[in-house]
Design a protein around this motif. Structure first.
Motif, PDB file in Angstrom:
ATOM      1  N   UNK A  37      20.829 -12.168 -91.552  1.00  0.00           N
ATOM      2  CA  UNK A  37      22.016 -11.401 -91.953  1.00  0.00           C
ATOM      3  C   UNK A  37      22.509 -11.885 -93.317  1.00  0.00           C
TER       4      UNK A  37
ATOM      5  N   UNK B  12      22.576  -9.756 -96.687  1.00  0.00           N
ATOM      6  CA  UNK B  12      23.842  -9.565 -97.381  1.00  0.00           C
ATOM      7  C   UNK B  12      23.774 -10.003 -98.834  1.00  0.00           C
TER       8      UNK B  12
ATOM      9  N   UNK C  54      22.440 -14.086 -74.690  1.00  0.00           N
ATOM     10  CA  UNK C  54      23.539 -14.293 -73.742  1.00  0.00           C
ATOM     11  C   UNK C  54      24.030 -12.969 -73.156  1.00  0.00           C
ATOM     12  N   UNK C  55      23.610 -11.845 -73.763  1.00  0.00           N
ATOM     13  CA  UNK C  55      24.001 -10.535 -73.230  1.00  0.00           C
ATOM     14  C   UNK C  55      22.861  -9.860 -72.459  1.00  0.00           C
TER      15      UNK C  55
ATOM     16  N   UNK D  18      30.414 -13.019-103.338  1.00  0.00           N
ATOM     17  CA  UNK D  18      29.280 -12.073-103.418  1.00  0.00           C
ATOM     18  C   UNK D  18      29.105 -11.314-102.117  1.00  0.00           C
ATOM     19  N   UNK D  19      29.402 -11.976-101.002  1.00  0.00           N
ATOM     20  CA  UNK D  19      29.213 -11.333 -99.699  1.00  0.00           C
ATOM     21  C   UNK D  19      30.450 -11.572 -98.848  1.00  0.00           C
TER      22      UNK D  19
ATOM     23  N   UNK E  81      28.138  -3.804 -85.238  1.00  0.00           N
ATOM     24  CA  UNK E  81      28.725  -4.734 -84.269  1.00  0.00           C
ATOM     25  C   UNK E  81      29.338  -4.034 -83.058  1.00  0.00           C
TER      26      UNK E  81
ATOM     27  N   UNK F 109      26.062 -20.715 -90.245  1.00  0.00           N
ATOM     28  CA  UNK F 109      24.682 -20.424 -90.649  1.00  0.00           C
ATOM     29  C   UNK F 109      24.605 -20.210 -92.163  1.00  0.00           C
TER      30      UNK F 109
ATOM     31  N   UNK G  77      31.972  -1.789 -87.298  1.00  0.00           N
ATOM     32  CA  UNK G  77      32.508  -2.498 -86.147  1.00  0.00           C
ATOM     33  C   UNK G  77      33.353  -1.543 -85.312  1.00  0.00           C
ATOM     34  N   UNK G  78      33.550  -1.864 -84.041  1.00  0.00           N
ATOM     35  CA  UNK G  78      34.403  -0.991 -83.218  1.00  0.00           C
ATOM     36  C   UNK G  78      35.859  -1.051 -83.688  1.00  0.00           C
TER      37      UNK G  78
ATOM     38  N   UNK H 114      31.708 -15.850 -82.758  1.00  0.00           N
ATOM     39  CA  UNK H 114      30.530 -15.304 -83.431  1.00  0.00           C
ATOM     40  C   UNK H 114      30.744 -15.226 -84.948  1.00  0.00           C
TER      41      UNK H 114
ATOM     42  N   UNK I  48      31.914 -10.976 -94.976  1.00  0.00           N
ATOM     43  CA  UNK I  48      31.622 -10.608 -93.588  1.00  0.00           C
ATOM     44  C   UNK I  48      32.936 -10.614 -92.817  1.00  0.00           C
TER      45      UNK I  48
ATOM     46  N   UNK J 274      20.659 -15.507 -87.395  1.00  0.00           N
ATOM     47  CA  UNK J 274      21.752 -15.064 -88.265  1.00  0.00           C
ATOM     48  C   UNK J 274      21.437 -15.249 -89.748  1.00  0.00           C
TER      49      UNK J 274
ATOM     50  N   UNK K  27      35.003 -10.251 -89.260  1.00  0.00           N
ATOM     51  CA  UNK K  27      34.899 -10.310 -87.793  1.00  0.00           C
ATOM     52  C   UNK K  27      36.284 -10.196 -87.168  1.00  0.00           C
TER      53      UNK K  27
ATOM     54  N   UNK L  90      23.194 -13.852 -79.969  1.00  0.00           N
ATOM     55  CA  UNK L  90      24.094 -12.846 -79.406  1.00  0.00           C
ATOM     56  C   UNK L  90      23.362 -12.017 -78.355  1.00  0.00           C
TER      57      UNK L  90
ATOM     58  N   UNK M 256      25.996  -4.495 -98.437  1.00  0.00           N
ATOM     59  CA  UNK M 256      25.939  -4.665 -96.983  1.00  0.00           C
ATOM     60  C   UNK M 256      27.180  -3.954 -96.445  1.00  0.00           C
TER      61      UNK M 256
ATOM     62  N   UNK N  37      39.629 -12.233 -87.898  1.00  0.00           N
ATOM     63  CA  UNK N  37      40.848 -11.471 -87.593  1.00  0.00           C
ATOM     64  C   UNK N  37      41.221 -11.495 -86.115  1.00  0.00           C
TER      65      UNK N  37
ATOM     66  N   UNK O 180      25.319  -3.711 -91.116  1.00  0.00           N
ATOM     67  CA  UNK O 180      25.637  -4.630 -90.016  1.00  0.00           C
ATOM     68  C   UNK O 180      26.355  -3.815 -88.946  1.00  0.00           C
TER      69      UNK O 180
ATOM     70  N   UNK P 174      24.699  -7.339 -84.400  1.00  0.00           N
ATOM     71  CA  UNK P 174      25.379  -8.584 -84.024  1.00  0.00           C
ATOM     72  C   UNK P 174      26.523  -8.235 -83.076  1.00  0.00           C
ATOM     73  N   UNK P 175      27.116  -9.264 -82.465  1.00  0.00           N
ATOM     74  CA  UNK P 175      28.198  -9.060 -81.499  1.00  0.00           C
ATOM     75  C   UNK P 175      27.704  -8.027 -80.468  1.00  0.00           C
ATOM     76  N   UNK P 176      28.571  -7.104 -80.002  1.00  0.00           N
ATOM     77  CA  UNK P 176      28.125  -6.122 -79.004  1.00  0.00           C
ATOM     78  C   UNK P 176      27.138  -5.105 -79.580  1.00  0.00           C
TER      79      UNK P 176
ATOM     80  N   UNK Q 186      28.461 -17.265 -87.844  1.00  0.00           N
ATOM     81  CA  UNK Q 186      27.909 -16.676 -89.070  1.00  0.00           C
ATOM     82  C   UNK Q 186      28.259 -17.561 -90.273  1.00  0.00           C
TER      83      UNK Q 186
ATOM     84  N   UNK R  50      34.705 -12.629 -78.054  1.00  0.00           N
ATOM     85  CA  UNK R  50      33.813 -13.580 -78.725  1.00  0.00           C
ATOM     86  C   UNK R  50      33.820 -13.393 -80.238  1.00  0.00           C
ATOM     87  N   UNK R  51      34.719 -12.556 -80.752  1.00  0.00           N
ATOM     88  CA  UNK R  51      34.723 -12.285 -82.199  1.00  0.00           C
ATOM     89  C   UNK R  51      34.854 -13.555 -83.024  1.00  0.00           C
TER      90      UNK R  51
END
Lengths: 126, 130
Positions: B115, B119, B84-85, A121-122, B8, A35, B129-130, A28, A124, B112, A126, B81, B125, A17, B6, B40-42, A32, A24-25
């Motif tokens: 994750x 999931x 690098x932070x 099924x899953x 973030x 992977x 997130x913010x 990253x 995610x 990852x 971002x 993640x 899961x 999104x 999860x 993950x992420x921040x 995912x 970095x959304x």
């Protein structure tokens, strides 16, 4: 323009999104997806909201020295990630048309988005 | 039900960690299992062992650790993640020639793939997130 017929189902749906720059959304989120694919899952991508900008051609690294995501998009096929969907309304709202995109993605409306989410099924986001 | 979370959002920057911890408490109180929390992420900043919040604020780091101690919940941090932070455990700090480390048990640096496993392996899961 012809869109590929891809089933709105699979193991993992990654919803992107955010635009390619400024955070970095996107990177990253794509990580995912890669992977999950490397783990043998059937992965679909849905580009939503400003995330559709990821598909616009020529998204280079830019002066900040970040890696950029266009190279990652080029790798998707290598990972067998070929079920790509995009929010057609968002693309039009941002002033782009499908022939300005680096990859071909199937446009979806709200009803198709719901079907897409239900078909995996899953999910995610971002 | 078997749950995984999860996270973030960075602690104290957004509501994500607070909400995730409250959700965790609620599902455990109802007798469900919380198998793991993936950062993950921040969200990886939740694993910063040097966090020193004011005493009159919730100590998020301690709250995560309590989930591990009391319920065996695994606290998994995305290694790419995190590194690098600036979040490195003792091993990674040594490997990168750093004089200190910022992540320690019960948080674990992992890939990852964990994750995706969480999931697909858990019944639910839930993402914060913010």
């Amino acid at each position: 323009m012809q869109y590929p017929t891809v089933p709105p189902a699979g193991d993992v749906l990654v919803i992107l999104r955010h635009s390619p720059h400024g955070s970095s959304w996107l990177r990253e989120g794509l990580d995912a997806a890669l992977v999950a694919a490397a783990f043998g899952q059937a992965v679909s991508l849905l580009f939503q909201s400003e995330g559709v900008l990821a598909l616009v051609k020529g998204q280079g690294p830019g002066p900040l020295g970040q890696k950029g995501t266009s190279a990652t998009l080029d790798m998707l096929a290598m990972y067998d990630i070929e079920s790509l969907f995009l929010d057609a309304v968002a693309l039009a709202r941002l002033g782009f048309s499908s022939d300005e995109l680096q990859l071909t993605a199937r446009p979806v409306d709200q009803a198709a988005t719901a079907e897409l989410i239900a078909g995996h099924r899953l999910v995610l986001t971002f | 039900m078997r749950y995984a979370l999860l996270v973030q959002g960075a602690p104290y920057s957004s509501q994500a960690s607070h909400s995730a911890l409250r959700f965790a408490a609620a599902l455990l109180a109802r007798g469900h299992n919380l198998e793991c929390v993936f950062f993950y992420h921040d969200g990886v900043y939740n694993a910063a062992r040097l966090a020193a919040p004011p005493q009159d604020e919730p100590h998020l780091m301690d709250a995560w650790c309590a989930l591990n101690t009391e319920y065996g919940t695994r606290l998994q941090v995305c290694i790419a993640a995190a590194l690098r932070r600036g979040l490195l455990d003792e091993r990674e700090a040594a490997r990168h020639g750093k004089s200190g480390y910022s992540v320690q048990s019960p948080f674990e640096l992992t890939g990852l793939g964990q994750l995706i496993d969480a999931g697909l392996g858990c019944d639910r899961l839930v993402t914060f997130s913010p």
